[in-house]
Design a protein around this motif. Structure first.
Motif, PDB file in Angstrom:
ATOM      1  N   LEU A   1       1.197  -0.737   0.012  1.00 18.04           N
ATOM      2  CA  LEU A   1      -0.332  -0.104   0.139  1.00 18.04           C
ATOM      3  C   LEU A   1       1.203   1.048  -0.277  1.00 18.04           C
ATOM      4  CD1 LEU A   1      -2.653   1.712   0.284  1.00 18.04           C
ATOM      5  CD2 LEU A   1      -2.588   1.104   2.758  1.00 18.04           C
ATOM      6  N   ALA A   2       2.307   0.769   0.875  1.00 20.23           N
ATOM      7  CA  ALA A   2       2.976   2.418   0.724  1.00 20.23           C
ATOM      8  C   ALA A   2       3.194   3.044  -0.497  1.00 20.23           C
ATOM      9  CB  ALA A   2       3.515   1.947   1.904  1.00 20.23           C
ATOM     10  N   LEU A   3       3.581   1.614  -1.387  1.00 16.17           N
ATOM     11  CA  LEU A   3       4.622   1.522  -2.601  1.00 16.17           C
ATOM     12  C   LEU A   3       3.234   2.317  -3.606  1.00 16.17           C
ATOM     13  CD1 LEU A   3       6.957   1.625  -4.181  1.00 16.17           C
ATOM     14  CD2 LEU A   3       6.634  -0.670  -4.297  1.00 16.17           C
ATOM     15  N   TYR A   4       2.027   2.277  -3.436  1.00 13.11           N
ATOM     16  CA  TYR A   4       1.374   1.845  -4.341  1.00 13.11           C
ATOM     17  C   TYR A   4       0.928   3.481  -4.019  1.00 13.11           C
ATOM     18  CZ  TYR A   4      -3.036   1.538  -7.070  1.00 13.11           C
ATOM     19  OH  TYR A   4      -4.693   2.666  -7.967  1.00 13.11           O
TER      20      TYR A   4
ATOM     21  N   ALA B   1      13.607   3.066  -1.145  1.00 10.12           N
ATOM     22  CA  ALA B   1      13.767   2.380   0.253  1.00 10.12           C
ATOM     23  C   ALA B   1      12.342   0.707  -0.224  1.00 10.12           C
ATOM     24  CB  ALA B   1      13.536   2.798   1.493  1.00 10.12           C
ATOM     25  N   LEU B   2      11.426   1.671  -0.390  1.00 18.61           N
ATOM     26  CA  LEU B   2      10.494   0.345  -0.762  1.00 18.61           C
ATOM     27  C   LEU B   2      10.899  -0.003  -1.852  1.00 18.61           C
ATOM     28  CD1 LEU B   2       7.230   2.695   0.374  1.00 18.61           C
ATOM     29  CD2 LEU B   2       8.213   0.933   1.410  1.00 18.61           C
ATOM     30  N   GLU B   3      10.987   0.048  -2.881  1.00 19.03           N
ATOM     31  CA  GLU B   3      11.068  -0.334  -4.225  1.00 19.03           C
ATOM     32  C   GLU B   3      12.475  -1.535  -4.570  1.00 19.03           C
ATOM     33  OE1 GLU B   3      10.364   2.733  -7.854  1.00 19.03           O
ATOM     34  OE2 GLU B   3      11.769   2.869  -6.533  1.00 19.03           O
ATOM     35  N   ALA B   4      13.136  -0.886  -3.322  1.00 21.67           N
ATOM     36  CA  ALA B   4      14.389  -1.626  -4.011  1.00 21.67           C
ATOM     37  C   ALA B   4      14.274  -2.903  -2.764  1.00 21.67           C
ATOM     38  CB  ALA B   4      15.763  -1.204  -2.488  1.00 21.67           C
ATOM     39  N   ARG B   5      13.034  -3.629  -1.620  1.00 18.82           N
ATOM     40  CA  ARG B   5      12.625  -4.006  -0.823  1.00 18.82           C
ATOM     41  C   ARG B   5      12.057  -5.093  -2.119  1.00 18.82           C
ATOM     42  NH1 ARG B   5      13.775  -7.978   2.637  1.00 18.82           N
ATOM     43  NH2 ARG B   5      12.276  -8.627   4.252  1.00 18.82           N
ATOM     44  N   PHE B   6      11.022  -4.593  -2.203  1.00 16.77           N
ATOM     45  CA  PHE B   6       9.953  -4.965  -3.135  1.00 16.77           C
ATOM     46  C   PHE B   6      11.368  -6.025  -4.723  1.00 16.77           C
ATOM     47  CE2 PHE B   6       6.847  -4.934  -6.543  1.00 16.77           C
ATOM     48  CZ  PHE B   6       5.797  -6.033  -5.896  1.00 16.77           C
ATOM     49  N   LEU B   7      11.714  -4.943  -5.318  1.00 22.36           N
ATOM     50  CA  LEU B   7      12.854  -5.734  -6.073  1.00 22.36           C
ATOM     51  C   LEU B   7      13.403  -6.874  -5.823  1.00 22.36           C
ATOM     52  CD1 LEU B   7      13.492  -5.177  -9.648  1.00 22.36           C
ATOM     53  CD2 LEU B   7      14.894  -3.271  -8.537  1.00 22.36           C
ATOM     54  N   ALA B   8      14.334  -6.830  -4.525  1.00 21.13           N
ATOM     55  CA  ALA B   8      15.051  -7.836  -4.006  1.00 21.13           C
ATOM     56  C   ALA B   8      14.726  -8.894  -3.678  1.00 21.13           C
ATOM     57  CB  ALA B   8      15.997  -7.096  -3.397  1.00 21.13           C
ATOM     58  N   ALA B   9      13.480  -8.915  -3.342  1.00 17.36           N
ATOM     59  CA  ALA B   9      12.417 -10.142  -3.158  1.00 17.36           C
ATOM     60  C   ALA B   9      12.333 -10.554  -3.759  1.00 17.36           C
ATOM     61  CB  ALA B   9      10.782  -9.434  -2.871  1.00 17.36           C
ATOM     62  N   LEU B  10      11.532 -10.271  -5.644  1.00 17.87           N
ATOM     63  CA  LEU B  10      11.344 -10.766  -6.350  1.00 17.87           C
ATOM     64  C   LEU B  10      12.108 -11.305  -7.153  1.00 17.87           C
ATOM     65  CD1 LEU B  10       8.853  -7.946  -8.238  1.00 17.87           C
ATOM     66  CD2 LEU B  10       8.038 -10.297  -6.991  1.00 17.87           C
ATOM     67  N   ARG B  11      13.053 -10.448  -7.167  1.00 16.66           N
ATOM     68  CA  ARG B  11      14.833 -11.206  -8.230  1.00 16.66           C
ATOM     69  C   ARG B  11      15.171 -11.787  -7.330  1.00 16.66           C
ATOM     70  NH1 ARG B  11      16.597  -8.022 -11.990  1.00 16.66           N
ATOM     71  NH2 ARG B  11      16.681  -5.740 -12.260  1.00 16.66           N
ATOM     72  N   ARG B  12      14.917 -12.582  -6.043  1.00 18.58           N
ATOM     73  CA  ARG B  12      15.650 -13.385  -4.987  1.00 18.58           C
ATOM     74  C   ARG B  12      13.844 -14.991  -5.242  1.00 18.58           C
ATOM     75  NH1 ARG B  12      14.444 -11.989   0.259  1.00 18.58           N
ATOM     76  NH2 ARG B  12      11.585 -12.421  -0.695  1.00 18.58           N
ATOM     77  N   ASP B  13      12.600 -14.684  -5.552  1.00 18.84           N
ATOM     78  CA  ASP B  13      11.357 -15.472  -5.606  1.00 18.84           C
ATOM     79  C   ASP B  13      11.202 -15.371  -6.593  1.00 18.84           C
ATOM     80  OD1 ASP B  13      11.383 -15.355  -2.303  1.00 18.84           O
ATOM     81  OD2 ASP B  13      10.332 -13.752  -2.817  1.00 18.84           O
ATOM     82  N   ALA B  14      10.841 -14.973  -7.514  1.00 23.96           N
ATOM     83  CA  ALA B  14      10.583 -14.950  -9.693  1.00 23.96           C
ATOM     84  C   ALA B  14      11.509 -15.731  -9.899  1.00 23.96           C
ATOM     85  CB  ALA B  14      10.142 -14.197  -9.611  1.00 23.96           C
ATOM     86  N   THR B  15      13.168 -15.157 -10.058  1.00 22.50           N
ATOM     87  CA  THR B  15      13.323 -15.137 -11.515  1.00 22.50           C
ATOM     88  C   THR B  15      13.690 -16.776 -11.738  1.00 22.50           C
ATOM     89  OG1 THR B  15      15.193 -13.814 -10.427  1.00 22.50           O
ATOM     90  CG2 THR B  15      15.536 -15.452 -12.348  1.00 22.50           C
ATOM     91  N   ARG B  16      12.906 -17.774 -12.866  1.00 23.39           N
ATOM     92  CA  ARG B  16      12.935 -18.874 -13.022  1.00 23.39           C
ATOM     93  C   ARG B  16      13.786 -19.470 -14.069  1.00 23.39           C
ATOM     94  NH1 ARG B  16       7.735 -19.728 -14.597  1.00 23.39           N
ATOM     95  NH2 ARG B  16       8.797 -22.374 -14.085  1.00 23.39           N
ATOM     96  N   HIS B  17      13.955 -17.737 -14.824  1.00 24.36           N
ATOM     97  CA  HIS B  17      14.520 -18.428 -17.152  1.00 24.36           C
ATOM     98  C   HIS B  17      15.236 -17.949 -16.648  1.00 24.36           C
ATOM     99  CE1 HIS B  17      10.118 -19.724 -17.551  1.00 24.36           C
ATOM    100  NE2 HIS B  17      10.819 -20.159 -17.441  1.00 24.36           N
ATOM    101  N   ASP B  18      16.731 -18.721 -17.393  1.00 22.23           N
ATOM    102  CA  ASP B  18      18.013 -17.395 -17.244  1.00 22.23           C
ATOM    103  C   ASP B  18      18.237 -17.750 -19.132  1.00 22.23           C
ATOM    104  OD1 ASP B  18      18.572 -18.339 -14.951  1.00 22.23           O
ATOM    105  OD2 ASP B  18      20.213 -19.973 -15.556  1.00 22.23           O
ATOM    106  N   ASP B  19      16.852 -18.406 -19.647  1.00 26.92           N
ATOM    107  CA  ASP B  19      16.936 -18.433 -21.689  1.00 26.92           C
ATOM    108  C   ASP B  19      16.231 -17.826 -21.992  1.00 26.92           C
ATOM    109  OD1 ASP B  19      17.459 -19.584 -24.110  1.00 26.92           O
ATOM    110  OD2 ASP B  19      15.846 -20.296 -23.528  1.00 26.92           O
ATOM    111  N   LEU B  20      16.034 -16.405 -22.144  1.00 25.20           N
ATOM    112  CA  LEU B  20      14.725 -15.598 -22.609  1.00 25.20           C
ATOM    113  C   LEU B  20      13.724 -16.957 -23.753  1.00 25.20           C
ATOM    114  CD1 LEU B  20      12.911 -13.539 -22.963  1.00 25.20           C
ATOM    115  CD2 LEU B  20      14.328 -12.470 -24.743  1.00 25.20           C
TER     116      LEU B  20
END
Length: 337
Positions: free
Chosen positions: A56-59, A88-107
């Motif tokens: 909500l804060a980021l929104y 600061a909010l973006e950094a927290r969100f983006l770091a989590a996405l890079r950790r949790d969401a990344t599944r493909h090395d190949d486009l």
């Protein structure tokens, strides 16, 4: 037909600030009201990156770049203190996405996955088509309104960051999203008409209070990727995912709207996306994605990340909706009128 959007019962053009959902969002609301202090870095770094408070804060920070809020000065859009909080909010969100969401090395593998429609799909659109009830379709529409009443706006940010085929292809799709120059055909307007058919308030941002962290995250992702030039490849990946996967899902929801008697405008919005997004799929693949890769081949991993992040957050939203509905309860934070 008027070229202005329905404004709902209050006749307003800017939404009211919502109630805070924790220490961080309460602090951002206080800042927007010119009172209180910014949340500490420690508080932000400890927050759930997908939770109600941070999302909500980021929104709220992002919304200053769109319509803003009633009683909040337009100049706050570029307030240095608020921008620091947003970063600061973006950094927290983006770091989590890079950790949790990344599944493909190949486009290529990432694209192949979203180009394949599962034979035995079990997502939200399948549920709504097969056994969804009108109250569930109303909840779905209320949640999605936080994006669709500003449909295409977050993606416009990427246009100055592209060139050549990628820019031309993106602009062609966006022109269609904005009704091809006809205000009554803008997808934002068509969604407001859908909401009226469903007896929902079509005022911009009306359902922010009811919207869950999961829907806020999907909207915040668009703003995050669109507002940062280094993330232009990820925005293209996000956009490609939406356009490639939209047509089959839109067909299923159109069938659900028709089966439940939701109304012609409710059916038409999704039927329109079946046809439009089938065309957009070709343009986004062959002009936007391939054009960007021709100019900047090093962005291939970023495009794949945008695909993965979009799928990850949509899956989280789907789980929230289906778990609530299958238990017979509301998927919203506050029930509809």
């Amino acid at each position: 037909m008027s070229d202005t959007f329905p404004r709902g019962t209050a006749g307003r053009t800017e939404p009211e600030l919502p109630t805070g959902r924790g220490e961080i969002s309460a602090a951002v609301i206080a800042l927007l009201r010119n009172s209180g202090a910014a949340p500490s870095a420690e508080t932000v770094s400890a927050a759930d990156p997908y939770g109600d408070d941070l999302q909500l804060a980021l929104y709220l920070c992002y919304e200053l770049h769109y319509r803003g809020f009633a009683g909040v000065a337009a100049e706050r859009e570029w307030d240095p203190g608020l921008l620091a909080v947003r970063a600061a909010l973006e950094a927290r969100f983006l770091a989590a996405l890079r950790r949790d969401a990344t599944r493909h090395d190949d486009l290529g593998e990432a694209l192949a996955e979203i180009l394949t429609e599962p034979v035995d799909g079990t997502g939200v659109s399948h549920f709504l088509r097969d056994k969804g009830e009108l109250w569930q379709l109303r909840e779905y529409a209320a949640q999605r309104s936080l994006y669709h009443l500003k449909e295409a706006d977050p993606h416009i940010w990427v246009l100055p960051r592209l060139r050549g085929r990628a820019k031309a292809g993106m602009a062609a799709i966006e022109f269609d999203e904005y009704g091809g120059g006809r205000a009554e055909r803008m997808h934002q307007r068509l969604y407001a008409d859908l909401m009226t058919d469903l007896d929902l308030d079509p005022a911009y941002g009306h359902y922010l209070e009811a919207g869950t962290a999961e829907i806020l995250a999907t909207v915040n992702l668009m703003s995050l990727l669109g507002l940062h030039r280094p993330l232009r490849g990820a925005l293209v990946g996000h956009f490609a995912t939406i356009e490639i996967t939209s047509s089959p899902g839109s067909r299923r929801i159109a069938e659900a709207m028709e089966r439940t008697g939701a109304g012609p405008a409710a059916v038409f919005f999704h039927s329109e996306h079946v046809e439009a997004d089938a065309v957009h799929e070709q343009v986004v693949r062959h002009e936007v994605v391939e054009g960007l890769l021709a100019d900047e081949p090093h962005l291939a991993p970023d495009i794949a990340f945008g695909i993965d992040a979009t799928g990850y957050l949509e899956d989280r939203l789907g789980e929230r909706l289906l778990s609530a509905w299958q238990a017979g309860g509301t998927s919203l934070r506050t029930a509809l009128e």
